[in-house]
Design a protein around this motif. Structure first.
Motif, mmCIF file in Angstrom:
data_model
loop_
_atom_site.group_PDB
_atom_site.id
_atom_site.type_symbol
_atom_site.label_atom_id
_atom_site.label_comp_id
_atom_site.label_asym_id
_atom_site.label_seq_id
_atom_site.Cartn_x
_atom_site.Cartn_y
_atom_site.Cartn_z
ATOM 1 N N ASN A 218 0.808 -1.228 0.000
ATOM 2 C CA ASN A 218 0.000 0.000 0.000
ATOM 3 C C ASN A 218 0.839 1.276 0.000
ATOM 4 O O ASN A 218 0.496 2.271 0.645
ATOM 5 C CB ASN A 218 -0.947 0.019 1.208
ATOM 6 C CG ASN A 218 -1.974 -1.096 1.163
ATOM 7 O OD1 ASN A 218 -2.563 -1.360 0.116
ATOM 8 N ND2 ASN A 218 -2.172 -1.766 2.288
ATOM 9 N N CYS A 219 1.942 1.239 -0.739
ATOM 10 C CA CYS A 219 2.796 2.437 -0.802
ATOM 11 C C CYS A 219 3.084 2.859 -2.250
ATOM 12 O O CYS A 219 4.028 3.598 -2.506
ATOM 13 C CB CYS A 219 4.103 2.220 -0.044
ATOM 14 S SG CYS A 219 5.134 0.882 -0.689
ATOM 15 N N LEU A 220 2.269 2.369 -3.191
ATOM 16 C CA LEU A 220 2.500 2.694 -4.598
ATOM 17 C C LEU A 220 2.241 4.166 -4.901
ATOM 18 O O LEU A 220 2.861 4.733 -5.806
ATOM 19 C CB LEU A 220 1.613 1.819 -5.489
ATOM 20 C CG LEU A 220 1.832 1.955 -7.008
ATOM 21 C CD1 LEU A 220 3.258 1.584 -7.380
ATOM 22 C CD2 LEU A 220 0.836 1.101 -7.769
ATOM 23 N N GLN A 221 1.368 4.794 -4.118
ATOM 24 C CA GLN A 221 0.965 6.176 -4.395
ATOM 25 C C GLN A 221 2.170 7.116 -4.479
ATOM 26 O O GLN A 221 2.182 8.073 -5.264
ATOM 27 C CB GLN A 221 -0.010 6.668 -3.327
ATOM 28 C CG GLN A 221 -0.652 8.030 -3.629
ATOM 29 C CD GLN A 221 -1.497 8.025 -4.891
ATOM 30 O OE1 GLN A 221 -2.308 7.132 -5.103
ATOM 31 N NE2 GLN A 221 -1.284 9.015 -5.749
ATOM 32 N N LYS A 222 3.204 6.849 -3.689
ATOM 33 C CA LYS A 222 4.364 7.754 -3.690
ATOM 34 C C LYS A 222 5.168 7.670 -4.985
ATOM 35 O O LYS A 222 6.021 8.520 -5.250
ATOM 36 C CB LYS A 222 5.270 7.458 -2.491
ATOM 37 C CG LYS A 222 5.977 6.114 -2.516
ATOM 38 C CD LYS A 222 6.846 5.954 -1.276
ATOM 39 C CE LYS A 222 7.596 4.624 -1.278
ATOM 40 N NZ LYS A 222 8.436 4.450 -0.073
#
Length: 303
Positions: A218-222
């Motif tokens: 859940n850290c793809l947004q960055k």
């Protein structure tokens, strides 16, 4: 999820394969790439997701940089090492300076004939389909631009590495083929990596494995870039909150709905449109002759 991911495409996958992978991995239907890479080529492949798929049409216009291996003496029907050899000639031990002088005439705006083994459409059918069926096609030349072409290394007596900075629509394997014709020995593309697809670089690209890991954590947004990053050459114009509904409905925006003065702009100028800090659209300056005033026509909505 909305924005652009800088993907490092591996060899052996089509650009559509990468789109399918991202679509499945992220569970998003709206996914598109910004310029096809040949299946055996590797390198930068920006992938647009969500409403940013509308940016793809603009990103394909950006400059590209490639690192290519050109091998002299062998000409193939696909203009790369995967094709059928149609001519083979002995090649002397070529020095770097000779090849540097050879490629100089390919700098600038030049005519190029796209290869028959390509996805360009002719009468609704892809060119490579005609090739596979043994049909000949009258392929039209088109202008491309080679901004830089540099021979950076020699790896064999007849094979060299070169970097090419070019405009959209440039086929590097065709460039290698044409350089080979100029040399008198023939040539083909033996390896290709896209180093840049402006504003993206291979140094900042993500492998598919890294995308999977980031999605699971859940850290793809960055790693997702906002779409307005790609339009920094256009001035920013702020729309009043009161004109938001009108803008989102695609209606032209006149002076009362704007926070900025646009009277100094020429008709046809492209601008970025914001409401507060939110990028909502690209617009084009129009001119109303009746009132002798400029207005903004909504071109592409990103909201």
């Amino acid at each position: 999820m909305n924005g652009v991911i800088n993907i490092l495409k591996p060899p052996g996958m089509t650009s559509h394969d990468v789109v399918y992978f991202i679509r499945k991995e992220l569970g998003i239907k709206k996914v598109g790439h910004t310029g096809t890479l040949d299946p055996e080529a590797a390198g930068v492949l920006p992938i647009c997701i969500g409403k940013s798929t509308k940016a793809a049409q603009y990103l394909t216009e950006k400059t590209k940089k490639y690192r290519a291996n050109i091998k002299f003496g062998i000409t193939t029907d696909t203009q790369d090492k995967h094709g059928r050899v149609i001519e083979q000639l002995p090649v002397p031990d070529m020095d770097i300076m000779t090849v540097k002088e050879l490629v100089e005439c390919f700098k600038g705006r030049i005519l190029q004939t796209p290869p028959i083994y390509s996805a360009i459409k002719h009468k609704g059918k892809k060119l490579y389909q005609y090739a596979l069926e043994g049909q000949s096609v009258d392929i039209k030349n088109r202008y491309i631009e080679i901004y830089e072409i540099n021979i950076i290394d020699k790896i064999d007596k007849d094979e060299f590495i070169m970097d090419v900075l070019c405009s959209k629509g440039t086929y590097i394997r065709t460039l290698c083929h044409d350089i080979g014709l100029k040399s008198g020995y023939g040539a083909h593309l033996s390896q290709l990596i896209r180093l840049e697809s402006f504003p993206f670089s291979i140094d900042d690209s993500l492998t598919l494995e890294e995308v999977s890991a980031a999605a699971k954590n859940n850290c793809l947004q960055k790693f997702i870039y906002p779409p307005d990053l790609f339009f920094q050459e256009f001035d920013r114009i702020n729309i009043k909150k009161s004109a938001e509904k009108s803008a989102i409905n695609g209606n032209p925006i006149f002076t009362p709905g704007l926070e900025d003065n646009i009277e100094a702009y020429e008709e046809g100028t492209m601008v970025r449109l914001y409401i507060g800090d939110r990028f909502i659209a690209l617009g084009v300056i129009g001119y109303d002759a009746c009132y002798n005033k400029n207005f903004i026509k909504i071109k592409t909505l990103f909201t």
